[in-house]
Motif scaffolding. Structure first.
Motif, PDB file in Angstrom:
ATOM      1  N   PRO A  32      -3.089 -33.355 -26.602  1.00 12.45           N
ATOM      2  CA  PRO A  32      -3.746 -33.993 -25.456  1.00 12.45           C
ATOM      3  C   PRO A  32      -2.936 -33.853 -24.168  1.00 12.45           C
ATOM      4  N   ALA A  33      -1.603 -33.792 -24.279  1.00 16.99           N
ATOM      5  CA  ALA A  33      -0.778 -33.652 -23.080  1.00 16.99           C
ATOM      6  C   ALA A  33      -1.017 -32.292 -22.427  1.00 16.99           C
ATOM      7  N   THR A  34      -1.140 -31.262 -23.246  1.00 20.62           N
ATOM      8  CA  THR A  34      -1.416 -29.924 -22.712  1.00 20.62           C
ATOM      9  C   THR A  34      -2.771 -29.910 -22.012  1.00 20.62           C
ATOM     10  N   GLU A  35      -3.755 -30.550 -22.616  1.00 20.06           N
ATOM     11  CA  GLU A  35      -5.082 -30.618 -22.009  1.00 20.06           C
ATOM     12  C   GLU A  35      -5.046 -31.402 -20.700  1.00 20.06           C
ATOM     13  N   MET A  36      -4.276 -32.479 -20.669  1.00 14.99           N
ATOM     14  CA  MET A  36      -4.173 -33.286 -19.447  1.00 14.99           C
ATOM     15  C   MET A  36      -3.488 -32.505 -18.326  1.00 14.99           C
ATOM     16  N   ARG A  37      -2.493 -31.696 -18.685  1.00 18.30           N
ATOM     17  CA  ARG A  37      -1.828 -30.877 -17.664  1.00 18.30           C
ATOM     18  C   ARG A  37      -2.780 -29.822 -17.125  1.00 18.30           C
ATOM     19  N   ALA A  38      -3.591 -29.233 -18.021  1.00 14.97           N
ATOM     20  CA  ALA A  38      -4.508 -28.175 -17.612  1.00 14.97           C
ATOM     21  C   ALA A  38      -5.588 -28.702 -16.670  1.00 14.97           C
ATOM     22  N   THR A  39      -5.979 -29.960 -16.846  1.00  9.60           N
ATOM     23  CA  THR A  39      -7.039 -30.525 -16.002  1.00  9.60           C
ATOM     24  C   THR A  39      -6.478 -31.403 -14.883  1.00  9.60           C
ATOM     25  N   ASN A  40      -5.173 -31.344 -14.668  1.00 11.29           N
ATOM     26  CA  ASN A  40      -4.488 -32.131 -13.635  1.00 11.29           C
ATOM     27  C   ASN A  40      -4.705 -33.635 -13.788  1.00 11.29           C
ATOM     28  N   GLN A  41      -4.840 -34.084 -15.016  1.00 13.29           N
ATOM     29  CA  GLN A  41      -4.974 -35.520 -15.271  1.00 13.29           C
ATOM     30  C   GLN A  41      -3.644 -36.140 -15.683  1.00 13.29           C
ATOM     31  N   ALA A  42      -2.644 -35.308 -15.875  1.00 13.53           N
ATOM     32  CA  ALA A  42      -1.350 -35.810 -16.326  1.00 13.53           C
ATOM     33  C   ALA A  42      -0.718 -36.663 -15.241  1.00 13.53           C
ATOM     34  N   GLN A  43      -0.101 -37.738 -15.665  1.00 16.62           N
ATOM     35  CA  GLN A  43       0.606 -38.618 -14.742  1.00 16.62           C
ATOM     36  C   GLN A  43       2.055 -38.714 -15.176  1.00 16.62           C
ATOM     37  N   ARG A  44       2.859 -39.414 -14.376  1.00 15.77           N
ATOM     38  CA  ARG A  44       4.275 -39.540 -14.668  1.00 15.77           C
ATOM     39  C   ARG A  44       4.463 -40.058 -16.096  1.00 15.77           C
ATOM     40  N   GLY A  45       5.288 -39.384 -16.874  1.00 18.82           N
ATOM     41  CA  GLY A  45       5.559 -39.780 -18.245  1.00 18.82           C
ATOM     42  C   GLY A  45       4.608 -39.184 -19.257  1.00 18.82           C
ATOM     43  N   ASP A  46       3.635 -38.393 -18.842  1.00 18.07           N
ATOM     44  CA  ASP A  46       2.660 -37.806 -19.759  1.00 18.07           C
ATOM     45  C   ASP A  46       3.105 -36.444 -20.261  1.00 18.07           C
TER      46      ASP A  46
END
Length: 154
Positions: A32-46
């Protein structure tokens, strides 16, 4: 854990079922972290490589203290002693109070009680009803009453 998580990408972190479980857990976090980075949904600590933010001045604080466990709730706390142990302590009490000890010098002390009964001190301490009876009888024994009257005379 952070070091193991980082090392999991580069090298084996161990062998056996525990290491396999850790690798599976780390993979479940990475997906899920990779997916969040790909969609720019990642936040600090993700898992963007940035540690989660801590308020200034809190890094040195220890973990909060847990409240002490109530001994009655602990599964290994024995409720009482066995009937045989209680009987041995009662018989030892009678022998000591009648002046017929078999294993001790006959003084009315708890050390003599557990020795006379042939049990450990810890076992004697768990026999709360026997100890309450002991304390009551020692308080009413002639030797105790004599010592109290001598103390009052002085």
């Amino acid at each position: 854990m952070t070091e193991l998580f980082a090392a999991d990408d580069r090298e084996p972190i161990g062998h056996g079922p525990g290491a396999d479980h850790l690798r599976d857990t780390f993979a479940a976090i990475r997906a899920p972290a990779t997916e969040m980075r790909a969609t720019n949904q990642a936040q600090r600590g993700d898992l963007r490589g940035e540690p989660p933010r801590q308020p200034p001045g809190t890094a040195h604080r220890a973990a909060p203290r847990r409240r002490p466990r109530d001994p009655k709730d602990h599964p290994m706390t024995p409720a009482a002693v066995s009937a045989g142990t209680e009987q041995a302590l009662c018989e030892a009490t009678e022998r000591l109070f009648t002046g017929q000890p078999t294993r001790t010098d006959g003084k009315l002390t708890k050390n003599n009680l557990w020795r006379e009964a042939g049990v450990s001190r810890a076992t004697m301490n768990r026999a709360t009803s026997v100890l309450a009876d002991w304390d009551n009888r020692v308080g009413q024994s002639p030797a105790t009453l004599l010592a109290e009257s001598d103390a009052l005379r002085e």
